[in-house]
Design a protein around this motif. Structure first.
Motif, PDB file in Angstrom:
ATOM      1  N   ASP A  37      -2.686  -7.873   6.150  1.00  0.00           N
ATOM      2  CA  ASP A  37      -3.318  -9.017   5.635  1.00  0.00           C
ATOM      3  C   ASP A  37      -4.415  -8.610   4.527  1.00  0.00           C
ATOM      4  O   ASP A  37      -5.140  -9.678   4.006  1.00  0.00           O
ATOM      5  CB  ASP A  37      -3.782  -9.782   6.653  1.00  0.00           C
ATOM      6  N   TYR A  38      -4.634  -7.466   4.402  1.00  0.00           N
ATOM      7  CA  TYR A  38      -5.877  -6.971   3.586  1.00  0.00           C
ATOM      8  C   TYR A  38      -5.371  -5.736   2.715  1.00  0.00           C
ATOM      9  O   TYR A  38      -4.983  -4.755   3.687  1.00  0.00           O
ATOM     10  CB  TYR A  38      -7.123  -7.070   4.341  1.00  0.00           C
ATOM     11  N   SER A  81     -10.269  -4.830  -3.681  1.00  0.00           N
ATOM     12  CA  SER A  81      -9.647  -5.245  -2.686  1.00  0.00           C
ATOM     13  C   SER A  81      -9.069  -6.480  -2.428  1.00  0.00           C
ATOM     14  O   SER A  81      -9.378  -7.326  -3.673  1.00  0.00           O
ATOM     15  CB  SER A  81     -10.304  -5.089  -1.065  1.00  0.00           C
ATOM     16  N   SER A  99      -7.345  -9.915  -0.277  1.00  0.00           N
ATOM     17  CA  SER A  99      -7.118 -10.761   0.922  1.00  0.00           C
ATOM     18  C   SER A  99      -5.527 -11.168   0.830  1.00  0.00           C
ATOM     19  O   SER A  99      -5.346 -11.683  -0.448  1.00  0.00           O
ATOM     20  CB  SER A  99      -7.882 -11.595   1.309  1.00  0.00           C
ATOM     21  N   SER A 100      -4.700 -11.278   1.655  1.00  0.00           N
ATOM     22  CA  SER A 100      -3.488 -11.853   1.638  1.00  0.00           C
ATOM     23  C   SER A 100      -3.473 -13.337   1.374  1.00  0.00           C
ATOM     24  O   SER A 100      -2.322 -13.787   0.929  1.00  0.00           O
ATOM     25  CB  SER A 100      -2.646 -11.562   2.827  1.00  0.00           C
ATOM     26  N   ARG A 141      -4.265  -3.025   5.638  1.00  0.00           N
ATOM     27  CA  ARG A 141      -4.976  -3.246   6.863  1.00  0.00           C
ATOM     28  C   ARG A 141      -3.929  -4.408   7.778  1.00  0.00           C
ATOM     29  O   ARG A 141      -3.617  -5.399   7.339  1.00  0.00           O
ATOM     30  CB  ARG A 141      -6.278  -3.564   7.029  1.00  0.00           C
ATOM     31  N   SER A 188      -3.798  -7.513  10.437  1.00  0.00           N
ATOM     32  CA  SER A 188      -4.622  -8.218  11.048  1.00  0.00           C
ATOM     33  C   SER A 188      -5.174  -7.931  12.317  1.00  0.00           C
ATOM     34  O   SER A 188      -4.301  -7.895  13.354  1.00  0.00           O
ATOM     35  CB  SER A 188      -4.109  -9.766  10.838  1.00  0.00           C
ATOM     36  N   SER A 243     -12.288  -3.282   7.507  1.00  0.00           N
ATOM     37  CA  SER A 243     -11.657  -3.038   6.419  1.00  0.00           C
ATOM     38  C   SER A 243     -11.991  -1.797   5.581  1.00  0.00           C
ATOM     39  O   SER A 243     -11.252  -1.270   4.958  1.00  0.00           O
ATOM     40  CB  SER A 243     -11.373  -4.019   5.586  1.00  0.00           C
TER      41      SER A 243
END
Lengths: 113, 111
Positions: free
Chosen positions: A31-32, A49, A51-52, A93, A95, B98
């Motif tokens: 999700d990232y 970066s 985010s989804s 990554r 979630s 993250s």
């Protein structure tokens, strides 16, 4: 089983042109997503970066695009500069998992003057 | 600001010799710490992960071990190096769930 794949080990681009680095993933739980840049004999440094929940994130000359249906992300560098020559890693990554990022194998970008 | 120190930068060791790579973080407390290895064509492989003193998680079976004797110190060790242990080792700390901030790495060559 490589969940994050960078199928192009190297890419050469002329200075001033666009560099497009690609990354594919297989785990739909990611999700990232992040891009890291690495110079020889140095540790990777964070670049950008996404985010989804987004499909695009822009920071100066760097833009990351995310296509969730294709499980594909790309990093665009415009215009490319010789100092951009480095290895670029994409990472993802899952979630809720703070344990680890899954990294791709990297793409060596060479920007020719 | 936070900084991460990793040493040595390069190391040549004979097969069967011990290994100790050290990593320290400044400017933060109780960080999540990581050891990665970069192998050719394999990206960055997570070796060990630590959420606190004495707490080590191993991600892959191998000839290496890790220890965290202090809050901001992370050590990668081996009792007897193998040729296959050669690689570029990176320490990192988790600035967030993250984000990873990496050290400058250690190039280990086992001969």
């Amino acid at each position: 089983d490589q969940q994050v794949k960078q199928n192009s080990p190297s890419l050469s681009v002329q200075e001033g042109r666009i560099s497009i680095l690609n990354c594919d993933y297989t785990n739909s739980m990611f999700d990232y997503f992040l891009w890291y840049k690495k110079y020889p004999a140095e540790g990777p440094t964070f670049l950008i970066s996404i985010s989804s929940i987004k499909d695009k994130n822009e920071d100066g000359r760097f833009t990351v695009f995310l296509n969730k249906s294709a499980k594909h992300l790309s990093l665009h560098i415009v215009p490319s500069q010789p100092g951009d020559s480095a290895v670029y890693f994409c990472a993802a990554r899952v979630s809720g998992s703070a344990r680890q990022l899954t990294f791709g194998s990297g793409t060596q970008l060479t920007v020719l003057p | 600001s936070q900084t991460i120190h990793q040493w040595p930068a390069t190391l040549v060791q004979p097969v069967g010799s011990p290994l100790s790579l050290e990593c320290t973080v400044e400017g933060t407390s109780n960080p999540n710490l990581y050891w990665y290895r970069q192998a050719a064509g394999r990206g960055l492989q997570l070796l060990f992960y630590s959420v606190g003193i004495g707490q080590i998680s191993s991600e892959v079976p191998q000839n290496l071990s890790a220890s965290r004797p202090q809050d901001r110190q992370f050590i990668l060790s081996s009792k007897k190096l193998l040729l296959s242990d050669s690689g570029f080792y990176l320490c990192a700390w988790g600035a967030s769930a993250s984000f990873r901030a990496f050290g400058s790495g250690t190039r280990l060559t086992v001969v």
